[in-house]
Design a protein around this motif. Structure first.
Motif, PDB file in Angstrom:
ATOM      1  N   ILE A  56      11.115   6.461 -45.119  1.00  0.00           N
ATOM      2  CA  ILE A  56      12.400   5.737 -44.578  1.00  0.00           C
ATOM      3  C   ILE A  56      11.483   4.844 -43.445  1.00  0.00           C
ATOM      4  CG2 ILE A  56      14.320   5.860 -43.011  1.00  0.00           C
ATOM      5  CD1 ILE A  56      15.071   8.541 -44.511  1.00  0.00           C
ATOM      6  N   ALA A  57      11.630   3.726 -43.592  1.00  0.00           N
ATOM      7  CA  ALA A  57      11.111   2.852 -42.812  1.00  0.00           C
ATOM      8  C   ALA A  57      12.119   2.118 -41.775  1.00  0.00           C
ATOM      9  CB  ALA A  57      10.361   1.634 -43.313  1.00  0.00           C
ATOM     10  N   VAL A  58      11.737   2.312 -40.520  1.00  0.00           N
ATOM     11  CA  VAL A  58      12.758   1.841 -39.367  1.00  0.00           C
ATOM     12  C   VAL A  58      11.989   0.570 -38.496  1.00  0.00           C
ATOM     13  CG1 VAL A  58      14.147   3.764 -39.531  1.00  0.00           C
ATOM     14  CG2 VAL A  58      12.571   3.551 -37.792  1.00  0.00           C
ATOM     15  N   ARG A  59      12.654  -0.342 -38.275  1.00  0.00           N
ATOM     16  CA  ARG A  59      12.194  -1.245 -37.454  1.00  0.00           C
ATOM     17  C   ARG A  59      13.235  -1.537 -36.253  1.00  0.00           C
ATOM     18  NH1 ARG A  59      11.658  -6.194 -35.743  1.00  0.00           N
ATOM     19  NH2 ARG A  59       9.498  -7.245 -35.347  1.00  0.00           N
ATOM     20  N   PHE A  60      12.981  -1.606 -35.156  1.00  0.00           N
ATOM     21  CA  PHE A  60      14.020  -1.861 -34.052  1.00  0.00           C
ATOM     22  C   PHE A  60      13.444  -3.288 -33.482  1.00  0.00           C
ATOM     23  CE2 PHE A  60      14.587   2.636 -34.467  1.00  0.00           C
ATOM     24  CZ  PHE A  60      15.869   2.788 -34.596  1.00  0.00           C
ATOM     25  N   ASP A  61      14.415  -4.080 -33.303  1.00  0.00           N
ATOM     26  CA  ASP A  61      14.037  -5.550 -32.379  1.00  0.00           C
ATOM     27  C   ASP A  61      12.809  -5.220 -31.445  1.00  0.00           C
ATOM     28  OD1 ASP A  61      15.724  -6.552 -34.135  1.00  0.00           O
ATOM     29  OD2 ASP A  61      16.963  -7.375 -32.417  1.00  0.00           O
ATOM     30  N   TRP A 107       7.026  -1.498 -36.968  1.00  0.00           N
ATOM     31  CA  TRP A 107       7.634  -0.795 -38.266  1.00  0.00           C
ATOM     32  C   TRP A 107       7.253   0.646 -38.128  1.00  0.00           C
ATOM     33  CZ3 TRP A 107      11.563  -1.555 -41.712  1.00  0.00           C
ATOM     34  CH2 TRP A 107      11.616  -2.682 -42.074  1.00  0.00           C
ATOM     35  N   TYR A 108       7.990   1.927 -38.188  1.00  0.00           N
ATOM     36  CA  TYR A 108       7.820   3.406 -38.250  1.00  0.00           C
ATOM     37  C   TYR A 108       8.186   4.108 -39.095  1.00  0.00           C
ATOM     38  CZ  TYR A 108       6.449   2.427 -33.258  1.00  0.00           C
ATOM     39  OH  TYR A 108       5.852   1.758 -32.323  1.00  0.00           O
ATOM     40  N   PHE A 109       7.675   4.834 -39.821  1.00  0.00           N
ATOM     41  CA  PHE A 109       7.925   5.542 -40.990  1.00  0.00           C
ATOM     42  C   PHE A 109       8.278   7.233 -40.849  1.00  0.00           C
ATOM     43  CE2 PHE A 109       5.279   1.933 -41.473  1.00  0.00           C
ATOM     44  CZ  PHE A 109       5.902   1.261 -42.635  1.00  0.00           C
ATOM     45  N   PHE A 110       9.086   7.530 -41.714  1.00  0.00           N
ATOM     46  CA  PHE A 110       9.570   9.018 -41.377  1.00  0.00           C
ATOM     47  C   PHE A 110       9.918   9.560 -42.997  1.00  0.00           C
ATOM     48  CE2 PHE A 110      10.911   7.358 -37.646  1.00  0.00           C
ATOM     49  CZ  PHE A 110      10.934   8.220 -36.498  1.00  0.00           C
ATOM     50  N   HIS A 111       9.333  10.773 -43.339  1.00  0.00           N
ATOM     51  CA  HIS A 111       9.680  11.485 -44.485  1.00  0.00           C
ATOM     52  C   HIS A 111      11.175  11.972 -44.185  1.00  0.00           C
ATOM     53  CE1 HIS A 111       9.912  14.625 -47.379  1.00  0.00           C
ATOM     54  NE2 HIS A 111       9.164  14.175 -47.810  1.00  0.00           N
ATOM     55  N   ASP A 129      20.594  -0.160 -31.935  1.00  0.00           N
ATOM     56  CA  ASP A 129      21.560   1.057 -32.245  1.00  0.00           C
ATOM     57  C   ASP A 129      20.869   1.923 -33.094  1.00  0.00           C
ATOM     58  OD1 ASP A 129      23.399  -0.184 -30.531  1.00  0.00           O
ATOM     59  OD2 ASP A 129      24.071  -1.416 -32.380  1.00  0.00           O
ATOM     60  N   PRO A 130      21.162   3.171 -32.902  1.00  0.00           N
ATOM     61  CA  PRO A 130      20.597   4.038 -33.977  1.00  0.00           C
ATOM     62  C   PRO A 130      20.766   3.688 -35.517  1.00  0.00           C
ATOM     63  CG  PRO A 130      21.915   5.501 -32.485  1.00  0.00           C
ATOM     64  CD  PRO A 130      22.220   3.847 -32.176  1.00  0.00           C
ATOM     65  N   ILE A 131      19.848   3.773 -36.286  1.00  0.00           N
ATOM     66  CA  ILE A 131      19.860   3.630 -37.761  1.00  0.00           C
ATOM     67  C   ILE A 131      20.389   4.603 -38.504  1.00  0.00           C
ATOM     68  CG2 ILE A 131      18.489   3.071 -39.679  1.00  0.00           C
ATOM     69  CD1 ILE A 131      16.864   1.298 -37.838  1.00  0.00           C
ATOM     70  N   TYR A 132      21.428   4.440 -39.257  1.00  0.00           N
ATOM     71  CA  TYR A 132      21.797   5.708 -40.061  1.00  0.00           C
ATOM     72  C   TYR A 132      21.864   5.012 -41.674  1.00  0.00           C
ATOM     73  CZ  TYR A 132      24.394   7.393 -35.982  1.00  0.00           C
ATOM     74  OH  TYR A 132      24.746   8.007 -34.875  1.00  0.00           O
ATOM     75  N   THR A 192      13.253   8.102 -30.832  1.00  0.00           N
ATOM     76  CA  THR A 192      12.654   9.033 -31.737  1.00  0.00           C
ATOM     77  C   THR A 192      11.509   8.266 -32.408  1.00  0.00           C
ATOM     78  OG1 THR A 192      14.813  10.403 -31.859  1.00  0.00           O
ATOM     79  CG2 THR A 192      13.216  10.649 -33.681  1.00  0.00           C
ATOM     80  N   ALA A 193      11.870   7.104 -33.013  1.00  0.00           N
ATOM     81  CA  ALA A 193      11.024   6.123 -33.540  1.00  0.00           C
ATOM     82  C   ALA A 193       9.776   5.996 -32.999  1.00  0.00           C
ATOM     83  CB  ALA A 193      11.359   4.864 -34.101  1.00  0.00           C
ATOM     84  N   LEU A 194       9.892   5.633 -31.777  1.00  0.00           N
ATOM     85  CA  LEU A 194       8.713   5.421 -30.931  1.00  0.00           C
ATOM     86  C   LEU A 194       7.956   6.526 -30.688  1.00  0.00           C
ATOM     87  CD1 LEU A 194      10.459   2.859 -28.517  1.00  0.00           C
ATOM     88  CD2 LEU A 194       8.987   2.290 -30.483  1.00  0.00           C
ATOM     89  N   ALA A 195       8.401   8.039 -30.513  1.00  0.00           N
ATOM     90  CA  ALA A 195       7.912   8.920 -30.045  1.00  0.00           C
ATOM     91  C   ALA A 195       7.303   9.698 -31.242  1.00  0.00           C
ATOM     92  CB  ALA A 195       8.840   9.904 -29.378  1.00  0.00           C
ATOM     93  N   ASP A 196       8.085   9.699 -32.324  1.00  0.00           N
ATOM     94  CA  ASP A 196       7.457  10.547 -33.328  1.00  0.00           C
ATOM     95  C   ASP A 196       7.215  10.059 -34.687  1.00  0.00           C
ATOM     96  OD1 ASP A 196       8.255  12.862 -31.549  1.00  0.00           O
ATOM     97  OD2 ASP A 196      10.117  12.954 -32.375  1.00  0.00           O
ATOM     98  N   GLY A 197       7.630   8.647 -35.002  1.00  0.00           N
ATOM     99  CA  GLY A 197       7.426   7.791 -35.968  1.00  0.00           C
ATOM    100  C   GLY A 197       5.896   7.626 -36.406  1.00  0.00           C
TER     101      GLY A 197
END
Length: 139
Positions: free
Chosen positions: A86-91, A95-99, A61-64, A117-122
């Motif tokens: 902001i570090a996000v990790r989906f199953d 890990w992907y990182f965003f300012h 699911d999206p991370i909020y 978005t994480a996979l494309a732009d992180g």
């Protein structure tokens, strides 16, 4: 497994990956609960780069993140002399990182990162720590 235990495990995983990349790393478990001050989940630095990181994981699911979480992260990072990430990790993903400025802000003022978005732009871990292919070519 409870969400908190899974989140703790994911944070430890991130700490280990940053440590393996040569960073000094500190995890603030249950950030915010032991103090009235809002603390990032992870602090990492290698003498040249310093990051204050809020880490979130999701099954898909999206991370909020609340606006308050992100504001506290930015405030801490600026005062500490670190870059907020902001570090996000989906199953089954890395890990992907965003300012924070690169995240979508909802009408309610919350921040959202979708898996696509994480996979494309992180920014992936190698790029964050300067081990990307381009960094090796430039170095």
């Amino acid at each position: 497994m409870s969400a908190n235990r899974k989140g703790d495990r994911r944070e430890r995983e991130l700490v280990n990956k940053l440590d393996e990349a040569g960073f000094a790393v500190m995890r603030a478990p249950a950030s915010g609960s032991a103090t009235d001050r809002e603390l990032p989940d992870v602090l990492a630095g290698d003498g040249e780069q310093f990051y204050a990181i809020e880490a979130k994981s999701s099954a898909g699911d999206p991370i909020y993140l609340t606006g308050e979480e992100v504001e506290a992260l930015i405030y801490f990072a600026q005062n500490f002399g670190a870059s907020a990430r902001i570090a996000v990790r989906f199953d089954r993903e890395d890990w992907y990182f965003f300012h924070p400025d690169d995240c979508y802000v909802t009408d309610g003022g919350n921040y959202r990162v979708k898996k696509e978005t994480a996979l494309a732009d992180g920014t992936d871990l190698d790029e964050l720590v300067g081990h990307s292919t381009q960094a090796r070519l430039d170095g």
